[in-house]
Design an enzyme around this catalytic site. Structure first.
Site, mmCIF file in Angstrom:
data_model
loop_
_atom_site.group_PDB
_atom_site.id
_atom_site.type_symbol
_atom_site.label_atom_id
_atom_site.label_comp_id
_atom_site.label_asym_id
_atom_site.label_seq_id
_atom_site.Cartn_x
_atom_site.Cartn_y
_atom_site.Cartn_z
ATOM 1 N N MET B 1 84.866 29.254 44.864
ATOM 2 C CA MET B 1 85.016 28.466 43.642
ATOM 3 C C MET B 1 85.507 29.344 42.488
ATOM 4 S SD MET B 1 84.478 25.355 43.961
ATOM 5 C CE MET B 1 83.475 24.019 44.601
ATOM 6 N N CYS B 2 86.147 28.711 41.571
ATOM 7 C CA CYS B 2 86.656 29.418 40.407
ATOM 8 C C CYS B 2 85.673 29.247 39.269
ATOM 9 C CB CYS B 2 88.003 28.830 40.016
ATOM 10 S SG CYS B 2 89.124 28.737 41.418
ATOM 11 N N GLN B 3 85.993 29.849 38.138
ATOM 12 C CA GLN B 3 85.165 29.616 36.955
ATOM 13 C C GLN B 3 86.063 29.249 35.782
ATOM 14 O OE1 GLN B 3 81.762 31.810 36.021
ATOM 15 N NE2 GLN B 3 81.053 31.924 38.131
ATOM 16 N N ILE B 75 89.226 31.946 35.929
ATOM 17 C CA ILE B 75 89.354 33.023 36.900
ATOM 18 C C ILE B 75 89.306 32.399 38.280
ATOM 19 C CG2 ILE B 75 88.639 35.022 35.537
ATOM 20 C CD1 ILE B 75 85.823 34.661 36.362
ATOM 21 N N ASN B 105 88.309 23.667 38.519
ATOM 22 C CA ASN B 105 87.432 24.355 39.451
ATOM 23 C C ASN B 105 86.954 23.307 40.444
ATOM 24 O OD1 ASN B 105 84.802 24.703 40.488
ATOM 25 N ND2 ASN B 105 84.002 25.691 38.662
#
Lengths: 252, 252
Positions: B1-3, B75, B105
């Site tokens: 997962m992204c943030q 990110i 995300n």
């Protein structure tokens, strides 16, 4: 007037040397700068509404050798449109699932085209307006990304309609090729094997490209005023539109 | 997962403190980062396909206090789409003469909408595809830039259609407001008078906002995981879409 710098290479190449020379001209052209780097279809566009001589963004670009196959840079001396981020070149749009980047040096008079498609200016420069009109007309002329020669043929019909309104030196890229149109002033050169030493016009900095490159590398650099004093820059003719791909000007 | 990290302020504010904390999470999310700063209608988008911990572009963003009223940062830990510049969030498009910036995300499954208008993905992420569909549907729902409440109402109809395909935490801004949708995880807080000291969760860095701000300043910060350990972060409910303008969440 602003200044333009473009690069097209047959391999991803950094522009640190040329951009350093280009930035020395930012004293007079202090109303912002921008530089777009294509990496394949992806693009990153760095802009700052302050001079390329003092901008921390420009400093980062001079220090960080970003390798790119197509680059367009611009330093701005505001003529139309206030000094603001939304008026800072290059401009970017998406068409047919590709990014397009455009920068302009000059001034268009009495230019108020009908924009009926989906490209609208965000700022208030003649340059962004011209870019939106170009995108609109390209999108009407082709259903999907055309070949480089097809695009060049369409641009040869469209660009003179813009140049009729004033000075129109410009650069356009979609990451596959670099198109450059000269209205008043534009120069280019091709750096290729055997590479030699080159010395910046405005600063005592030189680089020996023979040490920095491989024999197969080839890169075309296009600029408002020659950047180096010991290379063979070729002047564009007024009204000339050239397309560069694989580091070379194409004939058609 | 992204943030995800978003900011909306009633006055142009720098994000150096929050972005520094956000970057410490880039060890795990190392497949690129991006941050978009609106300055009025203008926007600058910095992206790099390397980790925010080591990227020279991220270092420049941490050092250069760019003042902005709306910020979206991301990110990336790649799930769909290879690690490449064209797959790096946030994504940007122009609609109605405004720039729109989007980051996501999550993961969408079986999502293949019909794109019949003029927004096409350049890369191959589900996220950019969702953004293009959102832009298309917004452009069909309104003839020109709608008010913030009107846009929110339209987004409340559109976003659940995307969230039905999987995890859809996202942020969207046009420089006037920040929209944030929570599918699984999102937090926000409002920093306003009386300002206090705040200490980053992951690093021993603190800042006393009382010394950095004026009494009228107000800023909302939205993030995947709370950034500080001594402030009152509020959790979004799953399925909640919030809009922030002037540094506050709006009720409608």
């Amino acid at each position: 007037m602003c200044q333009l710098l473009g690069m097209n290479g047959n391999t991803p190449t950094d522009i640190v040397f040329s951009f350093t020379g280009f930035c020395t001209r930012a004293e007079e052209h202090k109303d912002g700068f921008g530089i777009a780097f294509f990496e394949g279809p992806g693009v990153r566009l760095f802009v700052d509404a302050q001079s390329a001589r003092t901008s921390p963004v420009a400093e980062m670009v001079r220090q960080y050798p970003i390798r790119s196959d197509n680059i367009i840079a611009h330093i701005r001396k505001a003529t139309q449109g206030r000094i603001a981020l939304e008026n800072t070149h290059p401009f970017q749009r998406e068409l047919w699932g590709r990014y397009w980047v455009f920068a302009h040096n000059g001034d268009l008079k009495n230019f108020a085209p009908r924009l009926h498609a989906s490209f609208r200016p965000v700022g208030n420069t003649d340059s962004e307006l011209a870019f939106c009109w170009l995108m609109q007309e390209l999108s009407k002329a082709h259903a999907s990304v055309p070949s480089i020669p097809e695009l060049t043929a369409t641009l040869r019909e469209l660009v003179p309609q813009l140049a009729a309104h004033g000075t129109f030196n410009c650069m356009l890229s979609n990451g596959e090729a670099l198109w450059a149109h000269c209205s008043t002033k534009l120069w280019y050169l091709v750096r290729q094997h055997p590479f030699q030493r080159a010395t910046l016009q405005d600063e005592d900095i030189s680089v020996n490209f023979a040490e920095e490159t491989s024999a197969a590398d080839r890169v075309a650099v296009v600029v408002t005023e020659p950047l180096t004093r010991d290379e063979n820059w070729v002047a564009f003719r007024p009204g000339e539109l050239k397309v560069f791909a694989g580091g070379l000007p194409l004939d058609h």
